[in-house]
Design a protein around this motif. Structure first.
Motif, short mmCIF file in Angstrom:
data_model
loop_
_atom_site.label_atom_id
_atom_site.label_comp_id
_atom_site.label_asym_id
_atom_site.label_seq_id
_atom_site.Cartn_x
_atom_site.Cartn_y
_atom_site.Cartn_z
N LEU A 158 0.83 -1.21 0.00
CA LEU A 158 0.00 0.00 0.00
C LEU A 158 0.86 1.26 0.00
CD1 LEU A 158 -2.81 -1.03 2.52
CD2 LEU A 158 -3.03 -0.72 0.04
N ILE A 159 1.94 1.23 0.78
CA ILE A 159 2.82 2.41 0.83
C ILE A 159 3.42 2.68 -0.54
CG2 ILE A 159 5.02 3.28 1.72
CD1 ILE A 159 4.33 1.99 4.39
N VAL A 160 3.89 1.63 -1.19
CA VAL A 160 4.49 1.81 -2.52
C VAL A 160 3.44 2.30 -3.51
CG1 VAL A 160 5.57 0.63 -4.46
CG2 VAL A 160 6.29 0.11 -2.13
N GLY A 161 2.27 1.64 -3.52
CA GLY A 161 1.22 2.01 -4.48
C GLY A 161 0.70 3.41 -4.26
N PHE A 162 0.29 3.71 -3.01
CA PHE A 162 -0.24 5.03 -2.71
C PHE A 162 0.86 6.09 -2.77
CE2 PHE A 162 -4.67 4.93 -1.72
CZ PHE A 162 -4.94 3.60 -1.41
N GLY A 163 2.10 5.70 -2.45
CA GLY A 163 3.20 6.67 -2.53
C GLY A 163 3.40 7.16 -3.94
N ILE A 164 3.45 6.24 -4.89
CA ILE A 164 3.63 6.62 -6.29
C ILE A 164 2.44 7.45 -6.78
CG2 ILE A 164 3.80 5.73 -8.65
CD1 ILE A 164 5.32 3.34 -7.51
N SER A 165 1.24 6.99 -6.42
CA SER A 165 0.03 7.71 -6.84
C SER A 165 0.00 9.12 -6.24
CB SER A 165 -1.21 6.93 -6.41
OG SER A 165 -2.38 7.66 -6.69
N THR A 166 0.36 9.24 -4.97
CA THR A 166 0.34 10.55 -4.31
C THR A 166 1.37 11.49 -4.92
OG1 THR A 166 -0.41 9.56 -2.22
CG2 THR A 166 0.61 11.74 -2.11
N ILE A 167 2.57 10.98 -5.19
CA ILE A 167 3.61 11.81 -5.80
C ILE A 167 3.17 12.33 -7.16
CG2 ILE A 167 5.93 11.75 -6.79
CD1 ILE A 167 6.71 9.82 -4.54
N LEU A 168 2.58 11.45 -7.97
CA LEU A 168 2.12 11.86 -9.30
C LEU A 168 1.00 12.89 -9.21
CD1 LEU A 168 2.16 8.43 -11.18
CD2 LEU A 168 3.83 10.29 -11.34
N THR A 169 0.08 12.67 -8.25
CA THR A 169 -1.03 13.61 -8.08
C THR A 169 -0.53 14.97 -7.62
OG1 THR A 169 -2.54 11.80 -7.50
CG2 THR A 169 -3.20 14.02 -6.86
N ILE A 170 0.37 14.98 -6.65
CA ILE A 170 0.93 16.24 -6.16
C ILE A 170 1.65 16.98 -7.27
CG2 ILE A 170 2.68 17.24 -4.62
CD1 ILE A 170 1.99 15.05 -2.61
N GLN A 171 2.44 16.27 -8.08
CA GLN A 171 3.17 16.90 -9.17
C GLN A 171 2.22 17.49 -10.21
OE1 GLN A 171 6.58 17.32 -9.37
NE2 GLN A 171 5.96 18.68 -11.03
N ARG A 172 1.16 16.72 -10.52
CA ARG A 172 0.19 17.19 -11.52
C ARG A 172 -0.54 18.44 -11.03
NH1 ARG A 172 -2.11 12.83 -12.00
NH2 ARG A 172 -3.85 13.11 -10.59
N GLU A 173 -0.98 18.43 -9.77
CA GLU A 173 -1.71 19.58 -9.23
C GLU A 173 -0.77 20.78 -9.03
OE1 GLU A 173 -3.75 18.32 -5.74
OE2 GLU A 173 -5.19 17.08 -6.86
N SER A 174 0.49 20.52 -8.68
CA SER A 174 1.46 21.61 -8.55
C SER A 174 1.67 22.30 -9.89
CB SER A 174 2.79 21.07 -8.02
OG SER A 174 2.62 20.49 -6.74
N ASP A 175 1.84 21.50 -10.94
CA ASP A 175 2.04 22.07 -12.28
C ASP A 175 0.81 22.88 -12.70
OD1 ASP A 175 4.49 20.84 -12.36
OD2 ASP A 175 3.81 19.13 -13.55
N LEU A 176 -0.38 22.38 -12.33
CA LEU A 176 -1.61 23.09 -12.69
C LEU A 176 -1.70 24.44 -11.98
CD1 LEU A 176 -4.34 23.16 -14.10
CD2 LEU A 176 -5.32 21.94 -12.15
#
Length: 288
Positions: A20-38
């Motif tokens: 779960l940490i690996v899965g949610f970690g990757i998903s969270t990082i990608l989401t944060i990066q996408r929203e930051s860029d936006l």
């Protein structure tokens, strides 16, 4: 001293949490990066729209031969807009709409409406430092917008240089010896944007932690019920069989691999019980 072996429940729980940490970690990082860029792009877009609005206002006022309105608008925007810097430079880098040089040049070629010159003279002030930055020069040379992120006094700023072409209809007052009439320079702080990014990042991390805890706990309980308890039952049954209790049986009706294993253990127990009974019968016959 040898540490006690961890139970199967603990091992499965740890494995679930790691996944779960690996899965949610990757998903969270990608989401944060996408929203930051936006968020960053939205801030840049606001600066671009402000610049184009200002340019449109300048063009309109200048075509109406009302540079005094343009000066007043610029001074008002410089004091009221939520930007760190708003300056217009002539093609030679001198700050525009400050001194009376352009007024003097225009007055030689055209007659301004009554009162305009007097109004401009009242708003006159010394020009600021001459702009010689590389982005300014590139905007003048290429007629293309130049953008950058740069840090000043510990604050990250988005800086935009927007050239204003010297169109044919403007050359009567501004001359024909240059392609760019002016460059609008807008600077806006990215601090509020990155503060929002950090707040969003913290929310995402908290959501991820809560999700991992809840999902990990739920999956651990399910695995304990579906896997660990049946294995414990098989282990207990095998222990009793080893102690000579061939009457013990384990549930074998779940329809999965655990049921197959339980059925095999039950069949083995039946065969052991039969073999024991046959052996006891033969021993009794021999004894008689």
């Amino acid at each position: 001293m040898k540490l006690p072996a961890a139970s199967l429940t603990i091992k499965i729980t740890v494995l679930i949490v790691i996944v779960l940490i690996v899965g949610f970690g990757i998903s969270t990082i990608l989401t944060i990066q996408r929203e930051s860029d936006l968020l960053v792009e939205q801030s840049k877009g606001a600066a671009r729209r402000l610049t184009m609005t200002l340019i449109a206002s300048i063009e309109s006022a200048m075509l109406q031969e009302r540079p005094d309105i343009t000066r007043g608008l610029i001074q008002e925007m410089q004091s009221t807009t939520p930007v760190e810097g708003l300056t217009i430079y002539r093609h030679n880098g001198v700050e525009a709409f400050t001194d009376l040089e352009t007024l003097k040049a225009v007055s030689k070629e055209a007659e301004l409406p009554k009162g305009v010159a007097a109004s401009i003279e009242k708003m006159a002030r010394p020009a600021g430092a001459v702009m010689t930055g590389p982005l300014f020069k590139k905007a003048v040379d290429t007629l293309q917008t130049q953008e950058s992120l740069e840090e000043q006094n510990g604050v990250l700023l988005f800086t935009l240089h927007q050239p204003i072409p010297n169109q044919e209809r403007c050359q009567g007052c501004h001359g024909t010896d240059h392609k760019v009439r002016a460059v609008v320079r807008v600077q806006t702080s990215m601090a509020p944007v990155f503060a929002a990014v950090h707040a969003q990042r913290n929310r995402q991390i908290m959501v991820g932690i809560v999700t991992i805890i809840v999902a990990g706990g739920a999956l651990a309980l399910v695995m304990r019920s579906v896997v660990v308890r049946p294995i414990q039952s098989l282990a207990l049954a095998a222990k009793r069989i080893g102690e000579g209790d061939f009457a013990v049986r384990v549930p074998a009706d779940s329809g999965d691999e655990m049921a197959e294993l339980g059925g095999a253990l039950n069949d083995m127990t039946v065969r052991l019980a039969t073999a024991k009974q046959d052996l006891e019968t033969r021993n009794a016959e021999l004894a008689s």
